[in-house]
Design a protein around this motif. Sequence first.
Motif, PDB file in Angstrom:
ATOM      1  N   LEU A 167      38.546  43.126  22.503  1.00 31.76           N
ATOM      2  CA  LEU A 167      38.664  43.168  23.956  1.00 31.76           C
ATOM      3  C   LEU A 167      37.303  43.048  24.612  1.00 31.76           C
ATOM      4  CD1 LEU A 167      40.366  43.582  26.526  1.00 31.76           C
ATOM      5  CD2 LEU A 167      40.059  46.060  26.197  1.00 31.76           C
ATOM      6  N   GLY A 168      36.317  43.740  24.066  1.00 30.17           N
ATOM      7  CA  GLY A 168      34.980  43.700  24.636  1.00 30.17           C
ATOM      8  C   GLY A 168      34.972  44.174  26.072  1.00 30.17           C
ATOM      9  N   GLU A 169      34.334  43.402  26.959  1.00 30.22           N
ATOM     10  CA  GLU A 169      34.242  43.757  28.366  1.00 30.22           C
ATOM     11  C   GLU A 169      35.257  43.015  29.221  1.00 30.22           C
ATOM     12  OE1 GLU A 169      32.271  46.204  29.487  1.00 30.22           O
ATOM     13  OE2 GLU A 169      31.832  46.507  27.352  1.00 30.22           O
ATOM     14  N   ARG A 170      36.141  42.258  28.585  1.00 33.36           N
ATOM     15  CA  ARG A 170      37.126  41.503  29.356  1.00 33.36           C
ATOM     16  C   ARG A 170      38.272  42.412  29.804  1.00 33.36           C
ATOM     17  NH1 ARG A 170      35.035  37.717  25.707  1.00 33.36           N
ATOM     18  NH2 ARG A 170      34.562  35.683  26.652  1.00 33.36           N
ATOM     19  N   ASN A 171      38.990  41.973  30.843  1.00 30.48           N
ATOM     20  CA  ASN A 171      40.101  42.759  31.393  1.00 30.48           C
ATOM     21  C   ASN A 171      41.465  42.171  31.075  1.00 30.48           C
ATOM     22  OD1 ASN A 171      38.235  44.488  32.439  1.00 30.48           O
ATOM     23  ND2 ASN A 171      38.655  44.040  34.579  1.00 30.48           N
ATOM     24  N   LEU A 172      41.473  41.054  30.350  1.00 31.19           N
ATOM     25  CA  LEU A 172      42.730  40.434  29.942  1.00 31.19           C
ATOM     26  C   LEU A 172      42.675  40.129  28.454  1.00 31.19           C
ATOM     27  CD1 LEU A 172      43.257  37.924  32.894  1.00 31.19           C
ATOM     28  CD2 LEU A 172      44.721  39.884  32.364  1.00 31.19           C
ATOM     29  N   GLY A 179      52.042  39.628  22.715  1.00 35.31           N
ATOM     30  CA  GLY A 179      52.248  39.720  24.146  1.00 35.31           C
ATOM     31  C   GLY A 179      50.940  39.714  24.911  1.00 35.31           C
ATOM     32  N   LEU A 180      50.996  40.210  26.145  1.00 36.03           N
ATOM     33  CA  LEU A 180      49.839  40.198  27.035  1.00 36.03           C
ATOM     34  C   LEU A 180      49.394  41.616  27.370  1.00 36.03           C
ATOM     35  CD1 LEU A 180      51.028  37.503  29.618  1.00 36.03           C
ATOM     36  CD2 LEU A 180      49.760  37.142  27.483  1.00 36.03           C
ATOM     37  N   LEU A 181      48.105  41.749  27.706  1.00 35.80           N
ATOM     38  CA  LEU A 181      47.551  43.037  28.100  1.00 35.80           C
ATOM     39  C   LEU A 181      46.573  42.816  29.238  1.00 35.80           C
ATOM     40  CD1 LEU A 181      46.641  46.007  25.933  1.00 35.80           C
ATOM     41  CD2 LEU A 181      44.823  45.089  27.398  1.00 35.80           C
ATOM     42  N   ALA A 182      46.604  43.717  30.222  1.00 33.90           N
ATOM     43  CA  ALA A 182      45.673  43.650  31.343  1.00 33.90           C
ATOM     44  C   ALA A 182      45.198  45.047  31.678  1.00 33.90           C
ATOM     45  CB  ALA A 182      46.348  43.025  32.570  1.00 33.90           C
ATOM     46  N   LEU A 183      43.979  45.141  32.162  1.00 34.36           N
ATOM     47  CA  LEU A 183      43.466  46.422  32.624  1.00 34.36           C
ATOM     48  C   LEU A 183      42.632  46.185  33.873  1.00 34.36           C
ATOM     49  CD1 LEU A 183      40.166  46.789  31.697  1.00 34.36           C
ATOM     50  CD2 LEU A 183      41.291  46.612  29.488  1.00 34.36           C
ATOM     51  N   GLY A 184      42.373  47.279  34.606  1.00 35.86           N
ATOM     52  CA  GLY A 184      41.600  47.145  35.814  1.00 35.86           C
ATOM     53  C   GLY A 184      41.110  48.477  36.330  1.00 35.86           C
ATOM     54  N   PRO A 185      40.171  48.447  37.270  1.00 35.33           N
ATOM     55  CA  PRO A 185      39.644  49.680  37.854  1.00 35.33           C
ATOM     56  C   PRO A 185      40.627  50.372  38.774  1.00 35.33           C
ATOM     57  CG  PRO A 185      38.715  47.774  38.957  1.00 35.33           C
ATOM     58  CD  PRO A 185      39.503  47.247  37.796  1.00 35.33           C
ATOM     59  N   THR A 186      41.655  49.638  39.189  1.00 32.10           N
ATOM     60  CA  THR A 186      42.775  50.204  39.957  1.00 32.10           C
ATOM     61  C   THR A 186      44.048  49.589  39.421  1.00 32.10           C
ATOM     62  OG1 THR A 186      42.821  48.453  41.642  1.00 32.10           O
ATOM     63  CG2 THR A 186      41.327  50.334  42.045  1.00 32.10           C
TER      64      THR A 186
END
Length: 259
Positions: A167-172, A179-186
């Motif tokens: 994943l490293g520093e990416r958000n997707l 499948g898919l994964l996403a993250l975020g500050p909100t």
Amino acid sequence: MTVLDTQTRTTKPVGMSDAEWQARLELAACYRIFDHLGWVEMVFNHITVRVPGEDGHLLINPFGLMYDEVTASNLVKIDLDGNILSDSDWPINEAGLLIHSVIHANRPDAHCIMHTHTTAGTGVACLRGGLDPDNFYAAQLHDMVAYHNFEGVTVDPEEKPRLVANLGERNLMVLRNHGLLALGPTLPAAFSALWTLQRACEIQLAAQSSGQPLTPVTLEAAVRSTKESFQMGDRTQAGRTLFTALRRRIDRIAPDYAV
């Protein structure tokens, strides 16, 4: 009914902070939005958020409930080891816990993490070439998507360091064959990023199904599209606008999420 009406018409449980209750309302609304969009996999998959002001505490869906049954009050509070900290009649899913807990633990910026098994997302995850950059939405994700190879159902703790490293520093992330994964500050920021990736996958599969070659997007255009979509202005606010619009729809059609 406005979002504000939804947030104030219910009474938070005794002893719960206002910040946690608002986080619960937002997360429960998000589960209903996923249900509305069809981003569901029966009782599986997860969206998690950090509990504001409580280091290492997360909110997750009760295992066994459909997304249209999730409410603010039945979300389960857990720690990073999966210990249940709230009064709950429901367990949590161990496979979901591994992915979410290790990313929350290693990415302090990850307030929210979303994981889906949509047909389009998993379909692209099964393709050897992964996400094709040659459509309007994929072009907005230049150099933003990580990949993690499939190692089986995610219950083996030994997979954690590889997941975090990939994943490293990416958000997707595209979880290959999975499948898919996403993250975020909100939560809205994570949702906006996942929606863009989901649309990219849907359009890719539709275009590829024609059997015709795709018109290439130049590297210059992809870089410019990503800058214009994700770096100009406030990404968090852009995500908030989209999420708030969808939450108004949920307020109209499924307001029971706020109990």
